[in-house]
Write a protein that holds these residues in place. Structure first.
Motif, PDB file in Angstrom:
ATOM      1  N   GLN B  86      46.902  45.941  30.311  1.00  0.00           N
ATOM      2  CA  GLN B  86      47.676  46.869  31.149  1.00  0.00           C
ATOM      3  C   GLN B  86      46.971  48.223  31.265  1.00  0.00           C
ATOM      4  O   GLN B  86      46.959  48.825  32.346  1.00  0.00           O
ATOM      5  CB  GLN B  86      49.089  47.025  30.576  1.00  0.00           C
ATOM      6  CG  GLN B  86      49.891  45.725  30.707  1.00  0.00           C
ATOM      7  CD  GLN B  86      51.268  45.801  30.082  1.00  0.00           C
ATOM      8  OE1 GLN B  86      51.426  46.289  28.961  1.00  0.00           O
ATOM      9  NE2 GLN B  86      52.261  45.300  30.799  1.00  0.00           N
ATOM     10  N   TRP B  89      44.283  47.689  33.674  1.00  0.00           N
ATOM     11  CA  TRP B  89      44.838  47.531  35.032  1.00  0.00           C
ATOM     12  C   TRP B  89      45.136  48.906  35.644  1.00  0.00           C
ATOM     13  O   TRP B  89      44.942  49.120  36.832  1.00  0.00           O
ATOM     14  CB  TRP B  89      46.113  46.679  34.966  1.00  0.00           C
ATOM     15  CG  TRP B  89      46.047  45.353  35.655  1.00  0.00           C
ATOM     16  CD1 TRP B  89      46.833  44.954  36.712  1.00  0.00           C
ATOM     17  CD2 TRP B  89      45.199  44.228  35.362  1.00  0.00           C
ATOM     18  NE1 TRP B  89      46.511  43.665  37.077  1.00  0.00           N
ATOM     19  CE2 TRP B  89      45.523  43.201  36.275  1.00  0.00           C
ATOM     20  CE3 TRP B  89      44.191  43.989  34.428  1.00  0.00           C
ATOM     21  CZ2 TRP B  89      44.876  41.959  36.283  1.00  0.00           C
ATOM     22  CZ3 TRP B  89      43.561  42.748  34.426  1.00  0.00           C
ATOM     23  CH2 TRP B  89      43.903  41.754  35.349  1.00  0.00           C
ATOM     24  N   ILE B  90      45.616  49.833  34.788  1.00  0.00           N
ATOM     25  CA  ILE B  90      45.906  51.186  35.288  1.00  0.00           C
ATOM     26  C   ILE B  90      44.603  51.947  35.505  1.00  0.00           C
ATOM     27  O   ILE B  90      44.412  52.591  36.537  1.00  0.00           O
ATOM     28  CB  ILE B  90      46.844  51.935  34.313  1.00  0.00           C
ATOM     29  CG1 ILE B  90      48.240  51.305  34.363  1.00  0.00           C
ATOM     30  CG2 ILE B  90      46.913  53.423  34.667  1.00  0.00           C
ATOM     31  CD1 ILE B  90      49.200  51.794  33.292  1.00  0.00           C
ATOM     32  N   GLN B  93      43.140  50.898  38.556  1.00  0.00           N
ATOM     33  CA  GLN B  93      44.064  50.987  39.698  1.00  0.00           C
ATOM     34  C   GLN B  93      44.107  49.650  40.441  1.00  0.00           C
ATOM     35  O   GLN B  93      43.904  49.566  41.668  1.00  0.00           O
ATOM     36  CB  GLN B  93      43.633  52.122  40.635  1.00  0.00           C
ATOM     37  CG  GLN B  93      43.710  53.500  39.986  1.00  0.00           C
ATOM     38  CD  GLN B  93      45.121  54.051  39.968  1.00  0.00           C
ATOM     39  OE1 GLN B  93      45.671  54.422  40.988  1.00  0.00           O
ATOM     40  NE2 GLN B  93      45.724  54.084  38.772  1.00  0.00           N
ATOM     41  N   PRO B  95      46.670  47.178  40.976  1.00  0.00           N
ATOM     42  CA  PRO B  95      47.698  46.673  41.894  1.00  0.00           C
ATOM     43  C   PRO B  95      47.699  47.375  43.240  1.00  0.00           C
ATOM     44  O   PRO B  95      47.399  48.570  43.318  1.00  0.00           O
ATOM     45  CB  PRO B  95      49.018  46.973  41.171  1.00  0.00           C
ATOM     46  CG  PRO B  95      48.660  47.267  39.768  1.00  0.00           C
ATOM     47  CD  PRO B  95      47.278  47.833  39.803  1.00  0.00           C
ATOM     48  N   GLN B  96      48.017  46.619  44.261  1.00  0.00           N
ATOM     49  CA  GLN B  96      48.382  47.254  45.535  1.00  0.00           C
ATOM     50  C   GLN B  96      49.882  47.061  45.690  1.00  0.00           C
ATOM     51  O   GLN B  96      50.648  47.863  45.186  1.00  0.00           O
ATOM     52  CB  GLN B  96      47.537  46.703  46.679  1.00  0.00           C
ATOM     53  CG  GLN B  96      46.090  47.223  46.553  1.00  0.00           C
ATOM     54  CD  GLN B  96      45.191  46.824  47.698  1.00  0.00           C
ATOM     55  OE1 GLN B  96      45.625  46.620  48.819  1.00  0.00           O
ATOM     56  NE2 GLN B  96      43.896  46.714  47.427  1.00  0.00           N
ATOM     57  N   CYS B  97      50.331  45.972  46.330  1.00  0.00           N
ATOM     58  CA  CYS B  97      51.795  45.788  46.368  1.00  0.00           C
ATOM     59  C   CYS B  97      52.329  45.493  44.984  1.00  0.00           C
ATOM     60  O   CYS B  97      53.469  45.803  44.676  1.00  0.00           O
ATOM     61  CB  CYS B  97      52.194  44.721  47.383  1.00  0.00           C
ATOM     62  SG  CYS B  97      52.292  43.023  46.772  1.00  0.00           S
ATOM     63  N   GLY B  98      51.510  44.873  44.137  1.00  0.00           N
ATOM     64  CA  GLY B  98      51.872  44.678  42.742  1.00  0.00           C
ATOM     65  C   GLY B  98      52.647  43.417  42.437  1.00  0.00           C
ATOM     66  O   GLY B  98      52.848  43.078  41.265  1.00  0.00           O
ATOM     67  N   TYR B 136      40.961  41.408  43.939  1.00  0.00           N
ATOM     68  CA  TYR B 136      40.090  40.642  43.045  1.00  0.00           C
ATOM     69  C   TYR B 136      38.934  41.452  42.452  1.00  0.00           C
ATOM     70  O   TYR B 136      38.580  41.270  41.289  1.00  0.00           O
ATOM     71  CB  TYR B 136      39.535  39.417  43.776  1.00  0.00           C
ATOM     72  CG  TYR B 136      40.594  38.455  44.262  1.00  0.00           C
ATOM     73  CD1 TYR B 136      41.541  37.920  43.395  1.00  0.00           C
ATOM     74  CD2 TYR B 136      40.649  38.065  45.605  1.00  0.00           C
ATOM     75  CE1 TYR B 136      42.503  37.023  43.844  1.00  0.00           C
ATOM     76  CE2 TYR B 136      41.603  37.168  46.056  1.00  0.00           C
ATOM     77  CZ  TYR B 136      42.530  36.651  45.181  1.00  0.00           C
ATOM     78  OH  TYR B 136      43.479  35.766  45.626  1.00  0.00           O
ATOM     79  N   ASP B 137      38.316  42.322  43.244  1.00  0.00           N
ATOM     80  CA  ASP B 137      37.198  43.114  42.719  1.00  0.00           C
ATOM     81  C   ASP B 137      37.625  43.874  41.471  1.00  0.00           C
ATOM     82  O   ASP B 137      36.906  43.937  40.475  1.00  0.00           O
ATOM     83  CB  ASP B 137      36.717  44.137  43.772  1.00  0.00           C
ATOM     84  CG  ASP B 137      36.234  43.474  45.048  1.00  0.00           C
ATOM     85  OD1 ASP B 137      35.028  43.256  45.189  1.00  0.00           O
ATOM     86  OD2 ASP B 137      37.083  43.163  45.917  1.00  0.00           O
ATOM     87  N   ARG B 138      38.807  44.455  41.540  1.00  0.00           N
ATOM     88  CA  ARG B 138      39.282  45.303  40.440  1.00  0.00           C
ATOM     89  C   ARG B 138      39.846  44.468  39.291  1.00  0.00           C
ATOM     90  O   ARG B 138      39.776  44.896  38.141  1.00  0.00           O
ATOM     91  CB  ARG B 138      40.298  46.310  40.970  1.00  0.00           C
ATOM     92  CG  ARG B 138      39.630  47.298  41.919  1.00  0.00           C
ATOM     93  CD  ARG B 138      40.605  48.274  42.537  1.00  0.00           C
ATOM     94  NE  ARG B 138      39.893  49.143  43.473  1.00  0.00           N
ATOM     95  CZ  ARG B 138      40.225  50.413  43.690  1.00  0.00           C
ATOM     96  NH1 ARG B 138      41.234  50.948  43.060  1.00  0.00           N
ATOM     97  NH2 ARG B 138      39.536  51.140  44.553  1.00  0.00           N
TER      98      ARG B 138
END
Lengths: 733, 151
Positions: B86, B89-90, B93, B95-98, B136-138
């Protein structure tokens, strides 16, 4: 002539007649809209003071940006906060955002004024392509829409920036009066007004009440770019942590006491309604099932668990009215479009002399209907409470959805409470607005009917299958192109015919210097519902135009990237991004030893210009896209990492469509149903996407959609290099 | 009655044995971090762990989870003590819609528990969840960051 930075006001009911009122600044804007009293009434809680339309300053010196846009992951709230923080001169810790209620007072007319401005004074780049914007302004002014890649560039850059600059002036004026000093002796920093000579200072929170009573200045100057502390920086998006921790609340997560659940089966034929249900009594005997009913376009089952509702609705046996679409197949649609293109056409853009009969390069392109496939299927939770209709849903236009729910319930809009939620994907599906007369909110209409019929709180959720088969689709479009080359190999003639029009675009002309251009289109409708799909008309016309220019380049035996450059002004945004993407990718025309080749495409959309290079090859598994490079000119990139994320994501979104995306029609319904036959690109096959934002003086452009259009043509153009085969229809696999 | 142990808590549910675990979690226990995407186990938005193994709960009968430890995204980390995945993930950055990201993170946590130092090929093989926003890249970058942090 450059871009005119005038702001146009749209004058009420006379909009259809084209009345435009030019106004000079944010003050006049606010007064004319007469919204400020509504706003003040709505924000007297918490003893805070509404300074103007979009900003609120609290006594404890928080600056709250009231965001009329809804979130589907595009990062709007953070971008708007960055713009305001810079212009008002605040620290980041002071900045907060708050979702605007679904109320007419927050309808985002600035978005439409922005589109209108593009219409009235198009960028030089677009030449005489005037009609590249919305046109039904009368309808649009009552909307609260998130779409058209508009939030940051119009709401933010046009409106909030002005509001913030004006607010700062008002705060300075309020402090000057309190301190009885000349305003020129004051400065702002970190959310305070400081009088350096005496060392006295007031926080914005202390000044807000006085400032709000001052006249709005009409000439508040903007900060210069070298004074920005937030704009242009990659600031973390405020919506991210809750999504990572899974505490973000989507529409589908709604929980209301004693809530029931509805599932929907579609009639199976677009436009055909259900006439009767054969086995309603039997269905009602299933565990937990409380209601079975006919709804628009299908049947619904209400139960005490969504799985029970879904199991039951799949067992409903119904009779369907006959409909003209009963025998409709994709082949019929294609043939109908081909016939239409052979008939009388409407004029799009024409320049130079029409050269009839001289075209010797011809190509016919075809793109299919596409579903949006948002990860969160359409859903809404609806219930009556204390005489009010309550709706929980995530939409790109809460005010439009609220109006639609009220209409369906036969109630006044004031008697509908709309609880807006996070969207699990939008991409145009949740725009809740139509230019075709098709109903983009059929799921909401069904949910309202079901809740009222059952007299319960009901969460209506579409299965993936119902979602795929009940969309408002990206149109299937046939495009026919003809060209001829001059002796030097450059295009002499460009003719195109295509079916339909979206947003009054009337087909797209090439951005290249070609002496004779004729664009025409068949102004005819679709037999199934269509709607906005990320990048709207550019997803199909980008593929056509950028494939055909590539065909002309190949016919001229030219490097396709250099060929494009030779047809563009050297100092244009288009040339700039092409040069940049050539540098990033190490552009190479021709397949390498592994059979990999590069293809390029260039598309201007939503006020931004994007060039992409895709490196691809044909493998034993089919088409493989190995790497993608994107050069973007969006003017000012407010939050570069968010721009990068949007463009990366758009590439994968477009790649799913280019490789696999199609919705076939058979017997009046869509064949595809779920992710096994409506495939999305997964991580393993997703290429690395490198994004560069070019420095430019271009006006600020949109971001959310601009990465989509170049991908399919760049990929197809690359494949043509690998094997000499020109692929003129999508999907490629 | 079906007995389920979810995030260390026992639940006794009056549900059909064949009800997919997803709907038991979301609507009978009100754990709504686990999402519905397709109903056929194709997208992975509903990924949870059963005895540490990632499963797609939309097509996994609740009765099959009896006697096993079910873990959902709610048990992985919190605002105060986020999981390494997590945090990554932050940081990236992601998530977009998440909407897919709880399932995506559950798949990533399982990957790192099983293989603390995954290669690109390992990530490709295991991360088969779908993301419509194309993050996917992130995701790939964040898994590598988390792997380094967890060593």
């Amino acid at each position: 002539m450059g871009i005119t930075r005038r702001i146009f006001m749209i004058g009420g009911a006379t909009v259809g007649g084209g009345l435009l009122l030019g106004i000079g600044g944010v003050g006049a804007h606010l007064m004319t809209h007469n919204r400020i009293n509504t706003q003040r009434d709505g924000h007297t809680d918490n003893n805070s003071t509404l300074v103007n339309l979009w900003l609120r300053i609290t006594p404890d010196n928080n600056i709250i940006v009231i965001n009329p846009h809804t979130d589907m992951g595009q990062g709007t709230a953070t971008g708007l906060m960055q713009i305001v923080a810079d212009e008002i001169d605040a620290d980041w810790s002071q900045m907060k955002s708050q979702a605007a209620p679904a109320d007419v007072a927050y309808s985002n007319g600035k978005v439409f004024e922005g589109f209108m401005r593009e219409m009235v004074t198009p960028p030089e780049w677009a030449g005489n392509l005037v009609e590249n914007g919305f046109y039904r302004m009368g309808d649009l002014m009552k909307m609260q829409m998130t779409g058209g890649s508009s939030a940051v560039r119009f709401t933010g850059w046009d409106a909030m920036r002005k509001a913030a600059a004006a607010t700062r002036q008002m705060l300075l004026a309020a402090a000057a009066e309190k301190l009885d000093v000349d305003i020129a002796s004051l400065k702002t920093q970190s959310g305070t007004v400081v009088h350096e000579n005496s060392g006295q200072s007031y926080t914005y929170g202390e000044l807000a009440a006085d400032a709000a009573n001052r006249d709005l200045p009409k000439d508040a100057a903007f900060k210069a770019a070298d004074q920005w502390r937030f704009v242009g920086n990659s600031i973390d998006r405020e919506d991210v942590p809750a999504k990572v921790l899974a505490t973000a609340e989507y529409g589908i997560d709604a929980e209301v006491p004693d809530m029931q659940y509805a599932a929907i089966a579609t009639s199976g034929v677009f436009g055909a309604q259900i006439s009767s249900i054969d086995n309603a009594d039997e269905i009602k005997t299933a565990r937990g099932v409380s209601d079975v009913l006919i709804v628009p376009d299908g049947v619904a089952v209400v139960a005490d668990n969504p799985w029970r509702a879904e199991q039951a609705v799949r067992k409903v046996v119904f009779q369907r009215e006959s409909h003209a679409n009963d025998t409709l197949h994709t082949e019929d649609v294609v043939q109908n479009q081909r016939d239409a293109l052979a008939g009388e056409l409407s004029e799009g853009l024409s320049t130079g002399e029409a050269v009839e009969g001289a075209a010797d390069i011809k190509a016919e392109y075809l793109v299919p209907y596409l579903a949006h496939a948002t990860m969160e299927p359409m859903n809404a939770t609806v219930w009556m409470q204390d005489g009010k209709l309550n709706v929980i849903a995530g939409v790109q236009n809460p005010l439009g959805a609220r109006q639609r729910a009220a209409k369906e319930a036969g109630m006044k809009i004031d008697d509908v409470i709309f609880h807006s939620r996070q969207m699990g994907g939008g991409f145009g599906r949740r725009v809740a607005f139509s230019t075709t007369g098709d109903e983009p909110l059929s799921w909401l209409v069904q949910a309202v009917r079901i809740a009222l019929h059952s007299n319960k709180a009901v969460k209506t959720t579409w299965s993936r299958e119902t979602d795929t088969r009940s969309d408002v689709y990206r149109p299937l479009v046939l495009g026919q192109y003809e060209g001829a080359l001059a002796d030097d190999g450059k295009p002499l003639l460009w003719r195109s015919r295509s079916y339909g029009k979206e947003m009054n675009i009337k087909a797209i002309a090439p951005p290249y210097a070609i002496p004779n251009i004729k664009v025409s289109y068949a102004d005819q409708p679709h037999p199934i519902p269509t709607g906005f799909w990320r990048s709207v008309e550019h997803s199909q016309h980008g593929f056509f135009v950028e494939s055909f220019i590539d065909e002309l380049a190949m016919a001229a035996n030219a490097d396709p990237l250099q060929y494009r450059l030779s047809l563009l002004a050297k100092d244009s945004a288009a040339a700039s991004v092409l040069n940049k993407v050539a540098e990033m990718s190490g552009w190479r025309y021709g397949a390498d030893a592994d059979g990999r080749a590069m293809g390029v495409a260039l598309v201007h959309s939503f006020g931004s210009t994007v060039a992409q290079v895709v490196e691809a090859s044909m493998t034993s598994n089919g088409v493989s896209a190995h790497r993608v490079w994107c050069a973007v000119d969006c003017g000012t990139a407010v939050n570069p990492q968010a721009v990068e994320a949007q463009v990366q994501g758009a590439v994968h979104y477009a790649l799913s469509a280019a490789l696999y995306g199609k919705c076939d029609l058979k017997d009046g319904g869509i064949v595809q149903s779920n992710f096994h036959d409506y495939r999305l690109v997964g991580l393993a096959e997703s290429p690395a996407v490198e994004v560069a934002i070019v420095k430019s003086d271009s006006p600020i452009g949109g971001v959310g959609e601009i990465g989509v259009p170049p991908l399919a043509p760049a990929l197809s153009n690359a494949l043509a290099v690998t094997d000499g085969v020109r692929r003129r229809s999508l999907p490629l696999v | 009655m079906i007995q389920l142990n979810v995030n260390g808590v026992e639940h006794s549910l009056d549900i059909e044995p064949e009800m997919p675990l997803l709907w038991a979690l979301r609507e009978e226990i009100s754990l709504r971090g686990t999402k519905f995407g397709c109903g056929l186990g194709l997208c992975g938005a509903c990924t949870v762990h059963i005895d540490g193994t990632p499963v797609r709960s939309c097509s996994y009968p609740a009765s099959a989870a009896v006697g096993k430890q079910i873990s959902t995204i709610e048990s992985i980390g919190s605002e105060e003590t986020p999981h390494a995945i997590q945090r990554a993930w932050i940081k990236h950055q992601v998530p977009q819609c998440g909407y897919c990201q709880s399932g995506m993170q559950m798949a990533a946590v399982a990957l790192l528990n099983d293989n603390p130092n995954p290669t690109d090929e390992d990530i490709d093989a295991v991360m088969t969840n779908l993301c419509r926003c194309g993050t996917y890249d992130r995701i790939r970058a964040a898994i590598k960051t988390a792997a380094k942090e967890m060593v």
